[in-house]
Design a protein around this motif. Structure first.
Motif, PDB file in Angstrom:
ATOM      1  N   PHE A   4       2.624 -15.451  -2.181  1.00 51.63           N
ATOM      2  CA  PHE A   4       1.217 -15.783  -2.428  1.00 51.63           C
ATOM      3  C   PHE A   4       0.578 -14.600  -3.145  1.00 51.63           C
ATOM      4  O   PHE A   4      -0.007 -13.721  -2.525  1.00 51.63           O
ATOM      5  CB  PHE A   4       0.518 -16.090  -1.096  1.00 51.63           C
ATOM      6  N   PHE A   5       0.810 -14.516  -4.463  1.00 51.48           N
ATOM      7  CA  PHE A   5       0.240 -13.471  -5.303  1.00 51.48           C
ATOM      8  C   PHE A   5       0.606 -12.078  -4.788  1.00 51.48           C
ATOM      9  O   PHE A   5      -0.222 -11.187  -4.688  1.00 51.48           O
ATOM     10  CB  PHE A   5      -1.278 -13.648  -5.417  1.00 51.48           C
ATOM     11  N   GLY A   6       1.883 -11.919  -4.444  1.00 47.94           N
ATOM     12  CA  GLY A   6       2.378 -10.624  -3.989  1.00 47.94           C
ATOM     13  C   GLY A   6       2.383 -10.447  -2.484  1.00 47.94           C
ATOM     14  O   GLY A   6       2.783  -9.392  -1.988  1.00 47.94           O
ATOM     15  N   HIS A   7       1.970 -11.456  -1.752  1.00 50.34           N
ATOM     16  CA  HIS A   7       1.952 -11.404  -0.284  1.00 50.34           C
ATOM     17  C   HIS A   7       2.711 -12.597   0.254  1.00 50.34           C
ATOM     18  O   HIS A   7       2.852 -13.616  -0.423  1.00 50.34           O
ATOM     19  CB  HIS A   7       0.511 -11.383   0.240  1.00 50.34           C
ATOM     20  N   GLN A   8       3.193 -12.506   1.484  1.00 53.07           N
ATOM     21  CA  GLN A   8       4.009 -13.576   2.037  1.00 53.07           C
ATOM     22  C   GLN A   8       3.178 -14.497   2.930  1.00 53.07           C
ATOM     23  O   GLN A   8       2.508 -14.040   3.863  1.00 53.07           O
ATOM     24  CB  GLN A   8       5.149 -12.996   2.867  1.00 53.07           C
ATOM     25  N   ILE A   9       3.225 -15.784   2.622  1.00 54.15           N
ATOM     26  CA  ILE A   9       2.689 -16.774   3.542  1.00 54.15           C
ATOM     27  C   ILE A   9       3.845 -17.638   4.017  1.00 54.15           C
ATOM     28  O   ILE A   9       4.782 -17.910   3.259  1.00 54.15           O
ATOM     29  CB  ILE A   9       1.561 -17.634   2.931  1.00 54.15           C
ATOM     30  N   SER A  10       3.804 -18.017   5.276  1.00 53.73           N
ATOM     31  CA  SER A  10       4.798 -18.891   5.880  1.00 53.73           C
ATOM     32  C   SER A  10       4.076 -20.134   6.359  1.00 53.73           C
ATOM     33  O   SER A  10       3.192 -20.052   7.216  1.00 53.73           O
ATOM     34  CB  SER A  10       5.487 -18.204   7.062  1.00 53.73           C
ATOM     35  N   LEU A  11       4.418 -21.256   5.772  1.00 55.02           N
ATOM     36  CA  LEU A  11       3.770 -22.517   6.100  1.00 55.02           C
ATOM     37  C   LEU A  11       4.674 -23.298   7.041  1.00 55.02           C
ATOM     38  O   LEU A  11       5.803 -23.639   6.689  1.00 55.02           O
ATOM     39  CB  LEU A  11       3.505 -23.310   4.824  1.00 55.02           C
ATOM     40  N   HIS A  12       4.172 -23.527   8.245  1.00 49.66           N
ATOM     41  CA  HIS A  12       4.936 -24.192   9.298  1.00 49.66           C
ATOM     42  C   HIS A  12       4.366 -25.579   9.557  1.00 49.66           C
ATOM     43  O   HIS A  12       3.149 -25.771   9.502  1.00 49.66           O
ATOM     44  CB  HIS A  12       4.861 -23.379  10.596  1.00 49.66           C
ATOM     45  N   LEU A  13       5.239 -26.521   9.867  1.00 48.72           N
ATOM     46  CA  LEU A  13       4.775 -27.853  10.225  1.00 48.72           C
ATOM     47  C   LEU A  13       3.968 -27.778  11.517  1.00 48.72           C
ATOM     48  O   LEU A  13       4.388 -27.164  12.487  1.00 48.72           O
ATOM     49  CB  LEU A  13       5.957 -28.812  10.414  1.00 48.72           C
ATOM     50  N   GLY A  14       2.794 -28.371  11.491  1.00 42.83           N
ATOM     51  CA  GLY A  14       1.932 -28.375  12.667  1.00 42.83           C
ATOM     52  C   GLY A  14       0.518 -28.747  12.270  1.00 42.83           C
ATOM     53  O   GLY A  14       0.243 -29.123  11.128  1.00 42.83           O
ATOM     54  N   GLU A  15      -0.378 -28.615  13.207  1.00 46.40           N
ATOM     55  CA  GLU A  15      -1.782 -28.962  12.986  1.00 46.40           C
ATOM     56  C   GLU A  15      -2.509 -27.760  12.381  1.00 46.40           C
ATOM     57  O   GLU A  15      -2.519 -26.681  12.973  1.00 46.40           O
ATOM     58  CB  GLU A  15      -2.425 -29.366  14.313  1.00 46.40           C
ATOM     59  N   PRO A  16      -3.131 -27.919  11.198  1.00 41.84           N
ATOM     60  CA  PRO A  16      -3.875 -26.798  10.600  1.00 41.84           C
ATOM     61  C   PRO A  16      -4.990 -26.300  11.511  1.00 41.84           C
ATOM     62  O   PRO A  16      -5.516 -27.046  12.347  1.00 41.84           O
ATOM     63  CB  PRO A  16      -4.445 -27.414   9.312  1.00 41.84           C
ATOM     64  N   PHE A  17      -5.342 -25.022  11.345  1.00 40.23           N
ATOM     65  CA  PHE A  17      -6.393 -24.432  12.177  1.00 40.23           C
ATOM     66  C   PHE A  17      -7.745 -25.052  11.875  1.00 40.23           C
ATOM     67  O   PHE A  17      -7.994 -25.535  10.770  1.00 40.23           O
ATOM     68  CB  PHE A  17      -6.426 -22.906  12.046  1.00 40.23           C
ATOM     69  N   LYS A  18      -8.592 -25.081  12.872  1.00 39.22           N
ATOM     70  CA  LYS A  18      -9.945 -25.633  12.723  1.00 39.22           C
ATOM     71  C   LYS A  18     -10.818 -24.616  11.998  1.00 39.22           C
ATOM     72  O   LYS A  18     -10.708 -23.415  12.221  1.00 39.22           O
ATOM     73  CB  LYS A  18     -10.541 -25.937  14.091  1.00 39.22           C
ATOM     74  N   THR A  19     -11.690 -25.117  11.145  1.00 43.86           N
ATOM     75  CA  THR A  19     -12.612 -24.250  10.416  1.00 43.86           C
ATOM     76  C   THR A  19     -14.018 -24.835  10.479  1.00 43.86           C
ATOM     77  O   THR A  19     -14.193 -26.022  10.773  1.00 43.86           O
ATOM     78  CB  THR A  19     -12.201 -24.095   8.936  1.00 43.86           C
ATOM     79  N   ALA A  20     -14.996 -23.992  10.195  1.00 44.10           N
ATOM     80  CA  ALA A  20     -16.387 -24.434  10.107  1.00 44.10           C
ATOM     81  C   ALA A  20     -17.100 -23.547   9.096  1.00 44.10           C
ATOM     82  O   ALA A  20     -16.772 -22.362   8.943  1.00 44.10           O
ATOM     83  CB  ALA A  20     -17.071 -24.338  11.466  1.00 44.10           C
ATOM     84  N   ALA A  21     -18.079 -24.106   8.414  1.00 43.43           N
ATOM     85  CA  ALA A  21     -18.848 -23.354   7.407  1.00 43.43           C
ATOM     86  C   ALA A  21     -19.874 -22.475   8.114  1.00 43.43           C
ATOM     87  O   ALA A  21     -21.056 -22.784   8.168  1.00 43.43           O
ATOM     88  CB  ALA A  21     -19.513 -24.319   6.438  1.00 43.43           C
ATOM     89  N   THR A  22     -19.405 -21.357   8.655  1.00 41.97           N
ATOM     90  CA  THR A  22     -20.268 -20.454   9.418  1.00 41.97           C
ATOM     91  C   THR A  22     -20.424 -19.072   8.794  1.00 41.97           C
ATOM     92  O   THR A  22     -21.161 -18.249   9.316  1.00 41.97           O
ATOM     93  CB  THR A  22     -19.729 -20.282  10.854  1.00 41.97           C
ATOM     94  N   GLY A  23     -19.732 -18.799   7.702  1.00 40.07           N
ATOM     95  CA  GLY A  23     -19.817 -17.493   7.053  1.00 40.07           C
ATOM     96  C   GLY A  23     -20.858 -17.522   5.945  1.00 40.07           C
ATOM     97  O   GLY A  23     -20.681 -18.235   4.960  1.00 40.07           O
ATOM     98  N   LYS A  24     -21.936 -16.762   6.101  1.00 40.12           N
ATOM     99  CA  LYS A  24     -23.000 -16.753   5.092  1.00 40.12           C
ATOM    100  C   LYS A  24     -22.734 -15.637   4.089  1.00 40.12           C
ATOM    101  O   LYS A  24     -22.683 -14.468   4.433  1.00 40.12           O
ATOM    102  CB  LYS A  24     -24.368 -16.563   5.742  1.00 40.12           C
ATOM    103  N   VAL A  25     -22.557 -16.021   2.828  1.00 41.11           N
ATOM    104  CA  VAL A  25     -22.367 -15.075   1.732  1.00 41.11           C
ATOM    105  C   VAL A  25     -23.363 -15.471   0.646  1.00 41.11           C
ATOM    106  O   VAL A  25     -23.218 -16.527   0.020  1.00 41.11           O
ATOM    107  CB  VAL A  25     -20.922 -15.101   1.186  1.00 41.11           C
ATOM    108  N   GLY A  26     -24.386 -14.644   0.448  1.00 41.74           N
ATOM    109  CA  GLY A  26     -25.440 -14.999  -0.491  1.00 41.74           C
ATOM    110  C   GLY A  26     -26.099 -16.276  -0.030  1.00 41.74           C
ATOM    111  O   GLY A  26     -26.458 -16.420   1.132  1.00 41.74           O
ATOM    112  N   GLU A  27     -26.188 -17.250  -0.931  1.00 48.56           N
ATOM    113  CA  GLU A  27     -26.802 -18.529  -0.571  1.00 48.56           C
ATOM    114  C   GLU A  27     -25.775 -19.559  -0.097  1.00 48.56           C
ATOM    115  O   GLU A  27     -26.126 -20.702   0.187  1.00 48.56           O
ATOM    116  CB  GLU A  27     -27.604 -19.091  -1.753  1.00 48.56           C
ATOM    117  N   HIS A  28     -24.522 -19.162   0.017  1.00 51.14           N
ATOM    118  CA  HIS A  28     -23.461 -20.095   0.396  1.00 51.14           C
ATOM    119  C   HIS A  28     -23.036 -19.911   1.842  1.00 51.14           C
ATOM    120  O   HIS A  28     -22.978 -18.794   2.343  1.00 51.14           O
ATOM    121  CB  HIS A  28     -22.228 -19.889  -0.492  1.00 51.14           C
TER     122      HIS A  28
END
Length: 137
Positions: free
Chosen positions: A41-65
């Motif tokens: 992943f652009f010079g870094h290692q990601i390992s993608l495993h079969l399973g349920e993706p992690f839960k996320t929420a739009a809670t990080g405020k950066v500028g107006e986003h």
């Protein structure tokens, strides 16, 4: 000290992960097994495993986003960022935040885009003219 970052997380389908990370993002595939696959992943290692993706929420405020948390990302040289943004647009990726510039004319000026992989895992890609300015205050 030189290092390569490693992150492992879940996806629901390895073939779809190979298409998105390999073909759309352009990441080189590494080792794999029936239940996981590694990518450069652009010079870094990601390992993608079969399973349920992690839960996320739009809670990080950066500028107006409000951005999804948690998320993973990478910082690229601006020319590479622009090339990737073009590839993502051509592939019809649905952006959370379309490619845009933030903090224009300020220390830390950066280009950014947010999108989800096909499984809902949020990814941010930043672009800087000079990687030395990533931590500019």
């Amino acid at each position: 000290m030189k290092s390569i970052f490693h992150l492992a997380y879940n996806v629901k389908d390895l073939d779809e992960a190979r298409r998105f990370y390999g073909e759309v993002l352009g990441c080189r595939e590494g080792r794999s097994a029936p239940t996981w696959v590694d990518f450069d992943f652009f010079g870094h290692q990601i390992s993608l495993h079969l399973g349920e993706p992690f839960k996320t929420a739009a809670t990080g405020k950066v500028g107006e986003h409000m951005v999804p948390m948690p998320h993973l990302g990478v910082i690229l040289q601006l020319d590479d960022w622009k090339a990737l943004a073009g590839r993502l647009e051509e592939a019809g990726v649905d952006f959370i935040i379309k490619p845009t510039v933030r903090f224009e004319g300020e220390p830390g000026e950066q280009w950014t885009m947010f999108f989800n992989d096909p499984f809902g895992n949020p990814i941010e890609v930043k672009g800087f003219r000079d990687l030395e300015s990533v931590y500019a205050a």
